[in-house]
Design a protein around this motif. Structure first.
Motif, PDB file in Angstrom:
ATOM      1  N   LEU A  49       0.866  -1.182   0.000  1.00 41.67           N
ATOM      2  CA  LEU A  49       0.000   0.000   0.000  1.00 41.67           C
ATOM      3  C   LEU A  49       0.900   1.228   0.000  1.00 41.67           C
ATOM      4  O   LEU A  49       1.679   1.447   0.931  1.00 41.67           O
ATOM      5  N   ALA A  50       0.795   2.006  -1.061  1.00 38.66           N
ATOM      6  CA  ALA A  50       1.574   3.238  -1.192  1.00 38.66           C
ATOM      7  C   ALA A  50       0.633   4.435  -1.233  1.00 38.66           C
ATOM      8  O   ALA A  50      -0.507   4.336  -1.704  1.00 38.66           O
ATOM      9  N   THR A  51       1.115   5.562  -0.730  1.00 38.45           N
ATOM     10  CA  THR A  51       0.378   6.818  -0.805  1.00 38.45           C
ATOM     11  C   THR A  51       1.294   7.865  -1.432  1.00 38.45           C
ATOM     12  O   THR A  51       2.499   7.638  -1.587  1.00 38.45           O
ATOM     13  N   PRO A  52       0.750   9.003  -1.814  1.00 35.85           N
ATOM     14  CA  PRO A  52       1.610  10.011  -2.449  1.00 35.85           C
ATOM     15  C   PRO A  52       2.800  10.431  -1.594  1.00 35.85           C
ATOM     16  O   PRO A  52       3.848  10.790  -2.124  1.00 35.85           O
ATOM     17  N   LEU A  60       3.572  -5.535   3.611  1.00 39.01           N
ATOM     18  CA  LEU A  60       3.837  -6.838   4.212  1.00 39.01           C
ATOM     19  C   LEU A  60       4.765  -7.591   3.273  1.00 39.01           C
ATOM     20  O   LEU A  60       4.423  -7.841   2.112  1.00 39.01           O
ATOM     21  N   PHE A  61       5.939  -7.940   3.787  1.00 37.79           N
ATOM     22  CA  PHE A  61       7.036  -8.433   2.953  1.00 37.79           C
ATOM     23  C   PHE A  61       7.649  -9.665   3.612  1.00 37.79           C
ATOM     24  O   PHE A  61       7.625  -9.796   4.837  1.00 37.79           O
ATOM     25  N   TRP A  73       5.986  -2.968   7.272  1.00 36.47           N
ATOM     26  CA  TRP A  73       6.245  -1.530   7.212  1.00 36.47           C
ATOM     27  C   TRP A  73       4.940  -0.786   7.457  1.00 36.47           C
ATOM     28  O   TRP A  73       3.911  -1.101   6.849  1.00 36.47           O
ATOM     29  N   VAL A  74       4.978   0.209   8.326  1.00 37.28           N
ATOM     30  CA  VAL A  74       3.849   1.103   8.542  1.00 37.28           C
ATOM     31  C   VAL A  74       4.377   2.522   8.557  1.00 37.28           C
ATOM     32  O   VAL A  74       5.300   2.841   9.321  1.00 37.28           O
ATOM     33  N   SER A  75       3.830   3.362   7.710  1.00 38.02           N
ATOM     34  CA  SER A  75       4.244   4.763   7.644  1.00 38.02           C
ATOM     35  C   SER A  75       5.759   4.884   7.453  1.00 38.02           C
ATOM     36  O   SER A  75       6.430   5.685   8.107  1.00 38.02           O
TER      37      SER A  75
END
Length: 207
Positions: A49-52, A60-61, A73-75
């Motif tokens: 999930l990517a944001t601008p 999740l990797f 990864w979060v933020s």
């Protein structure tokens, strides 16, 4: 997509599925659950999930069998979880939960906690991809991080599910996300991705 799965048959930088969320954020809590299997022995992305503002706003990797670690990864902040002893060549259920109070990865009913939590926020305007990791907003994919295998029953919530909620998911009970709902999925597939029937290999996961 009930009783169906996405199949990613080979390494690629062009094959993926974009999932369109029912809520656009921002999110201060989140949970993602899915079932998957893969013969890969290298690292790969399960959910991107990517944001601008941040390309790893919720990622999740999995790191290869040398490390055998799941990465959440979060933020743009990463936490690693040692997941020795799991065989992802068989159908595996995985959930990742996050809030300002707790963060955890669950695999087949086993919980891996992490208490080093920092306050954060998943920004608005997410692009959600499975099959690839985003290194830009909606693109910049790498073949060596692509997912090869099968994936089904992916749901996302704008809250951190309780332990009981997660166990319900692992037990195969009717649990549907309010951000991504597998039973009412809106998506676009690209490249070499197929849809196949899915037969639940376990009516229940022991927990």
């Amino acid at each position: 997509m009930m009783e169906k799965l996405f199949a990613f048959p080979k390494e690629s930088s062009t094959s993926y599925v974009r999932l369109y969320p029912e809520l656009s954020g921002p999110f201060v809590e989140a949970t993602v659950c899915m079932r998957f299997r893969s013969d890969l022995t290298r690292r790969y992305s399960l959910f991107s999930l990517a944001t601008p503002k941040k390309y790893n706003d919720f990622l999740l990797f999995y790191y290869d069998t040398t490390y055998n670690q799941s990465s959440l990864w979060v933020s743009d902040k990463e936490q690693l979880y040692d997941v020795q002893g799991h065989n992802f060549t068989e159908w595996t259920s995985i959930c990742a939960t996050w809030s300002s109070k707790a963060q955890a990865v669950w695999i087949d009913g086993r919980k891996y906690n992490n208490n080093n939590i920092e306050n954060g926020e998943i920004s608005a305007g997410p692009i959600i991809i499975i099959g690839q990791e985003q290194d830009s907003y909606g693109g910049k994919f790498s073949e060596w991080k692509s997912f090869v295998g099968e994936m089904t029953d992916l749901n996302m919530w704008d809250k951190a599910l309780t332990d009981d909620n997660v166990i319900d998911y692992f037990a195969g009970n009717e649990v549907s996300g309010n951000v991504i709902n597998w039973k009412a999925l809106t998506y676009t597939s690209y490249g070499d991705v197929s849809i196949r029937p899915y037969v639940d290999p376990y009516p229940c996961i022991p927990v």
